[in-house]
Design an enzyme around this catalytic site. Sequence first.
Site, PDB file in Angstrom:
ATOM      1  N   TYR A 205     -30.697  93.104 107.935  1.00 46.08           N
ATOM      2  CA  TYR A 205     -29.724  92.843 106.873  1.00 46.08           C
ATOM      3  C   TYR A 205     -29.111  94.141 106.360  1.00 46.08           C
ATOM      4  CZ  TYR A 205     -27.773  91.353 102.395  1.00 46.08           C
ATOM      5  OH  TYR A 205     -26.928  91.128 101.337  1.00 46.08           O
ATOM      6  N   LYS A 209     -25.020  95.517 106.541  1.00 43.93           N
ATOM      7  CA  LYS A 209     -24.223  95.908 105.380  1.00 43.93           C
ATOM      8  C   LYS A 209     -23.783  97.367 105.469  1.00 43.93           C
ATOM      9  CE  LYS A 209     -24.052  91.978 103.320  1.00 43.93           C
ATOM     10  NZ  LYS A 209     -22.760  91.276 103.153  1.00 43.93           N
ATOM     11  N   THR A 242     -27.109  83.509  94.024  1.00 44.31           N
ATOM     12  CA  THR A 242     -26.501  82.625  95.022  1.00 44.31           C
ATOM     13  C   THR A 242     -27.563  82.178  96.019  1.00 44.31           C
ATOM     14  OG1 THR A 242     -25.967  84.349  96.647  1.00 44.31           O
ATOM     15  CG2 THR A 242     -24.375  83.988  94.858  1.00 44.31           C
TER      16      THR A 242
END
Length: 325
Positions: A205, A209, A242
């Site tokens: 991850y 990014k 989220t």
Amino acid sequence: MWLLKVLVPLVRLYLCGMKVLLYQLFNRSFPLPVLPKQNGRVAIVTGGTRGMGLETARHLASLGMHVIIAGNETEEGAAAVRKIHEDGCEGKVEFIFVDLTSLKSVQQFAQTFRARGLPLHVLVNNAGTMLVPERQTVDGFEFHFCLNYLSHFLLTNLLLDILKRSGRRGCCSRIVNMSSATHYAGVMDMEDLNRRMCYSSHGAYSQSKLGLVLFTYYLQEQLTAGGFPVTVNAVDPGMVDTALYDNLWTLAQMLKKPVAKTLFRTPAEGASTAVYTAAASEMEGVGGCYLYNGQKTQSSDLSYDSELQAELWKKSCELVGLQEA
């Protein structure tokens, strides 16, 4: 050695998270200023069916933009369009399917958009996934690397000529890449971008990014050198409540719930910097920046490595089948 390679990215990522939470504890979220109307401008927002993507699409539509929500859930997309219309937005909103885990789907989306003959003034590369278990996409890429970075790299390049034609001096087209503070913990392993030697969801991850920031800086250099009226910036939304956090470990999920209520940003607050970058007059002609909480901020030292930027660009072109510009 294997355990070390798994633990190091995990620790680095959670340290980044703690730093962000401390900041959010003592600093309020960026309040959006009054933004100019965007009538006649067209935007694409990937992952615009929920969370920050939905809030970004909603706000751009409220400014009068024609917003195309790109996502892989048709029913969810239709619901998002209805929801934005019910809010009484001034702009047109529609949904077009794209599966960012498939390069063929990205190519089909680009072809569908091109066939419409529309201009393109804003591209918000927002869609993302976080900390999913090890898996490969249909093309054989590591899941985070493909969905978060590589497909957005391909999509941007497939639509770049339209962005160039749509912009003009004093009214540039804008590309907004949704990165994350986790990029500070990222390491770009050019020999193993798919993390097959030693998999860590945290490392994968963070790498994806970081890739977005490296891509942002390299592309802006190309655009500036060519004199094209297009800007590209990377934004960091902070820690936002989220569905991205659904893949946390059970213990981390339990700890996250009470923390999220007090320290996490809402999706609307998380989207504010992306909306600002996409539409604010202050960002006209401004590119090659990393923005957090509405402010230009230093990204990681590694992200400024021009040789790494060029190497990643070249490798990405090879992986998606594009000729290097």
